[in-house]
Enzyme design. Structure first.
Site, PDB file in Angstrom:
ATOM      1  N   LYS A  66       0.835  -1.204   0.000  1.00 17.82           N
ATOM      2  CA  LYS A  66       0.000   0.000   0.000  1.00 17.82           C
ATOM      3  C   LYS A  66       0.869   1.253   0.000  1.00 17.82           C
ATOM      4  O   LYS A  66       0.632   2.198  -0.761  1.00 17.82           O
ATOM      5  CB  LYS A  66      -0.945  -0.019   1.217  1.00 17.82           C
ATOM      6  CG  LYS A  66      -2.021  -1.109   1.121  1.00 17.82           C
ATOM      7  CD  LYS A  66      -2.789  -1.332   2.433  1.00 17.82           C
ATOM      8  CE  LYS A  66      -3.749  -2.511   2.292  1.00 17.82           C
ATOM      9  NZ  LYS A  66      -4.498  -2.824   3.523  1.00 17.82           N
TER      10      LYS A  66
ATOM     11  N   GLN B 296      -4.134  -1.809   9.714  1.00 22.27           N
ATOM     12  CA  GLN B 296      -4.144  -3.138   9.103  1.00 22.27           C
ATOM     13  C   GLN B 296      -4.712  -4.168  10.078  1.00 22.27           C
ATOM     14  O   GLN B 296      -4.310  -4.222  11.241  1.00 22.27           O
ATOM     15  CB  GLN B 296      -2.714  -3.521   8.660  1.00 22.27           C
ATOM     16  CG  GLN B 296      -2.635  -4.785   7.828  1.00 22.27           C
ATOM     17  CD  GLN B 296      -3.339  -4.690   6.478  1.00 22.27           C
ATOM     18  OE1 GLN B 296      -3.466  -3.614   5.897  1.00 22.27           O
ATOM     19  NE2 GLN B 296      -3.824  -5.800   5.974  1.00 22.27           N
TER      20      GLN B 296
ATOM     21  N   ASP C 287     -10.743   2.715   4.581  1.00 17.26           N
ATOM     22  CA  ASP C 287     -11.044   1.281   4.525  1.00 17.26           C
ATOM     23  C   ASP C 287     -12.551   1.033   4.492  1.00 17.26           C
ATOM     24  O   ASP C 287     -12.995  -0.076   4.185  1.00 17.26           O
ATOM     25  CB  ASP C 287     -10.464   0.566   5.753  1.00 17.26           C
ATOM     26  CG  ASP C 287      -9.178  -0.183   5.437  1.00 17.26           C
ATOM     27  OD1 ASP C 287      -9.014  -0.605   4.276  1.00 17.26           O
ATOM     28  OD2 ASP C 287      -8.357  -0.353   6.355  1.00 17.26           O
TER      29      ASP C 287
HETATM   30  N1  GUN Z   1      -6.881  -7.094   6.434  1.00 19.41           N
HETATM   31  C1  GUN Z   1      -7.359  -7.823   5.393  1.00 19.41           C
HETATM   32  N2  GUN Z   1      -7.918  -7.007   4.486  1.00 19.41           N
HETATM   33  C2  GUN Z   1      -7.803  -5.749   4.949  1.00 19.41           C
HETATM   34  C3  GUN Z   1      -8.188  -4.484   4.442  1.00 19.41           C
HETATM   35  O1  GUN Z   1      -8.784  -4.329   3.376  1.00 19.41           O
HETATM   36  N3  GUN Z   1      -7.867  -3.418   5.223  1.00 19.41           N
HETATM   37  C4  GUN Z   1      -7.235  -3.558   6.406  1.00 19.41           C
HETATM   38  N4  GUN Z   1      -6.980  -2.449   7.109  1.00 19.41           N
HETATM   39  N5  GUN Z   1      -6.874  -4.711   6.903  1.00 19.41           N
HETATM   40  C5  GUN Z   1      -7.145  -5.809   6.170  1.00 19.41           C
END
Ligand code: GUN
Length: 292
Positions: A52, A96, A119
């Protein structure tokens, strides 16, 4: 059979964003700034967050990576989020997941201010998504899948979509988006989960299958109708000593045997994964534009 190439589609979205950011910069406007919080040393989470942050750099966004030890207290994590909420320079905040067991995920998600919740996990954004409101942030993976269907002109109206997995991050929002009065959308949706009976029969009646349960090879050829569209969200790490990394990624679909029956299918890797990142970047850009 046509491959739904997430890598290529994501690159096309990112190229457009890169131009949009450059235009903002030239006009003296603020460029998007994403703050990513990573707790602990889980290998998969580290890889996702690194990816990211790297994508931000590639398209001209700013990013800040904040890393905490696994034993950080919940109070300290929440304080950091509040600081980022108030920091006018930060447009998007992501934490995350998953988090260590001593931290309550719900509290963390609800502490992020909804206008920076790129998110799309905050209940306010989930509510707006259900209402079909345009200003909602949509969770990155389901949003990425919708973009993949849209860019590749996959017809969805009136189709029976079967989603396997009811997580807050993927399955449940996916069921809402595909049932919305939109394009893509307008599906008749069945949401399957661990207590569903006759899952094979339900899948056999599907025009579109979204497999998001995290069980390698779960969807087998006998569960898939001729001509179906199959979207594979699974990305389980399987030990593989022949690889430099020591693992390979396995999807929820038995690709080799399922693919010949499909009209469209996503590969793993190179399908949904890159689209998740492209969708996050779109959300971050939107946060920046709307906040400034
Ligand atoms: N863990 C698995 N998928 C995601 C996501 O799309 N965002 C975040 N923050 N954590 C994740």
């Amino acid at each position: 059979m046509q491959l739904l190439d997430g890598k290529k589609t994501a690159q096309s979205i990112l190229n457009t964003l890169k131009i949009d950011v450059a235009q903002r910069a030239t006009a003296g406007k603020k460029v998007p700034h994403l703050a990513a919080i990573l707790v602990g040393t889980d290998g998969a989470s580290q890889t996702y967050v690194a990816s990211k942050v790297r994508t931000c750099r590639e398209i001209g966004f700013r990013s800040t990576l904040i890393e905490f030890e696994n034993d950080i207290s919940e109070v300290r994590l929440l304080e950091k989020i509040e600081e980022l909420n108030e920091n006018m320079d930060v447009d998007g905040i992501l934490v995350q997941l998953p988090l260590p067991a001593h931290i309550e995920e719900k509290k963390v998600i609800e502490t992020i201010i909804p206008t920076k919740d790129v998110d799309g996990f905050h209940p306010e954004n989930i509510g707006r998504m259900i209402m079909g409101e345009a200003d909602a942030f949509i969770p990155a993976t389901p949003y990425g899948i919708m973009l993949l269907l849209e860019y590749n002109k996959v017809a969805t109206a009136g189709k029976h979509a079967v989603i396997i997995g009811r997580s807050h991050i993927v399955g449940r929002p996916m069921s809402i988006l595909l049932s919305n009065n939109s394009n893509p959308g307008n599906c008749t949706v069945t949401l399957c989960h661990s207590k569903t009976k006759n899952i094979s029969e339900i899948c056999l009646s599907a025009d579109i299958i979204v497999a998001a349960l995290g069980s390698p090879g779960f969807v087998t050829e006998d569960m898939v109708k001729e001509g179906a569209v199959v979207i594979d969200v699974g990305i389980t790490r399987i030990e593989d000593k022949t690889r430099k990394s020591g693992y390979r990624l396995a999807g929820d679909v038995d690709f080799k045997n399922v693919a010949p029956k499909c009209s469209y299918i996503t590969p793993v890797p190179g399908g949904v994964g890159p689209m998740t990142i492209a969708a996050l970047m779109k959300n971050t850009f939107k946060a920046c534009v709307e906040r400034n």
